[in-house]
Design a protein around this motif. Structure first.
Motif, PDB file in Angstrom:
ATOM      1  N   LYS A   3     -12.479   8.183  -6.685  1.00 13.34           N
ATOM      2  CA  LYS A   3     -12.876   6.781  -6.488  1.00 13.34           C
ATOM      3  C   LYS A   3     -12.028   5.919  -7.415  1.00 13.34           C
ATOM      4  O   LYS A   3     -11.809   6.257  -8.567  1.00 13.34           O
ATOM      5  CB  LYS A   3     -14.355   6.591  -6.817  1.00 13.34           C
ATOM      6  N   TYR A   4     -11.575   4.778  -6.887  1.00 10.75           N
ATOM      7  CA  TYR A   4     -10.654   3.914  -7.618  1.00 10.75           C
ATOM      8  C   TYR A   4     -11.297   2.580  -7.958  1.00 10.75           C
ATOM      9  O   TYR A   4     -12.125   2.076  -7.201  1.00 10.75           O
ATOM     10  CB  TYR A   4      -9.402   3.659  -6.770  1.00 10.75           C
ATOM     11  N   HIS A 103     -11.921   1.933   4.225  1.00 11.38           N
ATOM     12  CA  HIS A 103     -11.692   2.795   3.063  1.00 11.38           C
ATOM     13  C   HIS A 103     -12.616   2.448   1.898  1.00 11.38           C
ATOM     14  O   HIS A 103     -12.337   2.801   0.756  1.00 11.38           O
ATOM     15  CB  HIS A 103     -10.222   2.713   2.651  1.00 11.38           C
ATOM     16  N   ASN A 104     -13.721   1.767   2.184  1.00 14.97           N
ATOM     17  CA  ASN A 104     -14.610   1.318   1.103  1.00 14.97           C
ATOM     18  C   ASN A 104     -15.208   2.475   0.318  1.00 14.97           C
ATOM     19  O   ASN A 104     -15.593   2.310  -0.824  1.00 14.97           O
ATOM     20  CB  ASN A 104     -15.685   0.355   1.614  1.00 14.97           C
ATOM     21  N   ASP A 105     -15.272   3.660   0.908  1.00 12.09           N
ATOM     22  CA  ASP A 105     -15.825   4.821   0.201  1.00 12.09           C
ATOM     23  C   ASP A 105     -14.879   5.352  -0.877  1.00 12.09           C
ATOM     24  O   ASP A 105     -15.254   6.215  -1.661  1.00 12.09           O
ATOM     25  CB  ASP A 105     -16.168   5.939   1.192  1.00 12.09           C
ATOM     26  N   GLU A 106     -13.665   4.824  -0.936  1.00 15.08           N
ATOM     27  CA  GLU A 106     -12.704   5.265  -1.940  1.00 15.08           C
ATOM     28  C   GLU A 106     -12.690   4.376  -3.184  1.00 15.08           C
ATOM     29  O   GLU A 106     -11.948   4.627  -4.120  1.00 15.08           O
ATOM     30  CB  GLU A 106     -11.299   5.340  -1.333  1.00 15.08           C
ATOM     31  N   PHE A 107     -13.500   3.318  -3.153  1.00  8.76           N
ATOM     32  CA  PHE A 107     -13.605   2.412  -4.306  1.00  8.76           C
ATOM     33  C   PHE A 107     -14.879   2.709  -5.083  1.00  8.76           C
ATOM     34  O   PHE A 107     -15.870   3.153  -4.510  1.00  8.76           O
ATOM     35  CB  PHE A 107     -13.652   0.954  -3.843  1.00  8.76           C
ATOM     36  N   LYS A 108     -14.837   2.429  -6.373  1.00  7.61           N
ATOM     37  CA  LYS A 108     -16.065   2.513  -7.160  1.00  7.61           C
ATOM     38  C   LYS A 108     -16.516   1.106  -7.509  1.00  7.61           C
ATOM     39  O   LYS A 108     -15.697   0.208  -7.684  1.00  7.61           O
ATOM     40  CB  LYS A 108     -15.894   3.390  -8.388  1.00  7.61           C
TER      41      LYS A 108
END
Length: 134
Positions: A3-4, A103-108
């Motif tokens: 997560k970015y 791609h919201n699941d790749e953000f924190k």
């Protein structure tokens, strides 16, 4: 899955995604406008005034700043762009990841990020009210 941070833009660049820049309705605060003006753009080139306040202009249904290689003003982009895909859901009354972002699941999301969204909303509403008084 890694997560970015929101401001990293890594998932966007990794997937070469700019979906959020298509038919954007990104609001602009006075500080966003000043920041963009400071790099030589004219207000009429990038912003339009609506009943809700200032927002980014689209050209051919794309953000005025979206170029072939992505955002042409990335270091100077509006606060709302910096916070995306975090959005405020008016129906639920919460800050959450935008369902439109693939791609919201790749953000924190951090508490600080949530507070920044709330602060931005408060600022935009304050500026909208002040503009309507003038």
């Amino acid at each position: 899955m890694m997560k970015y941070p929101l401001n990293s833009g890594i998932p966007c660049r990794k997937h070469r995604c700019n979906l959020c820049c298509i038919e954007t309705e990104m609001p602009l605060s006075r500080s966003d406008i000043k920041r963009i003006l400071s790099i030589g753009y004219r207000l009429k080139d990038f912003a339009i005034k609506t009943a809700e306040g200032w927002r980014l202009k689209n050209r051919f249904n794309r953000c005025i700043f979206l170029g072939e290689e992505g955002c042409k003003i990335y270091p100077y982009r509006p606060e709302g762009c910096r916070l995306y895909p975090l959005v405020y859901d008016e129906d639920l009354g919460i800050v959450k990841f935008d369902d439109i972002c693939p791609h919201n699941d790749e953000f924190k999301m951090t508490e600080e990020d949530i507070q920044r969204v709330i602060d931005l909303l408060v600022q935009l509403e304050k500026e909208r009210k002040e503009d309507n008084i003038l």
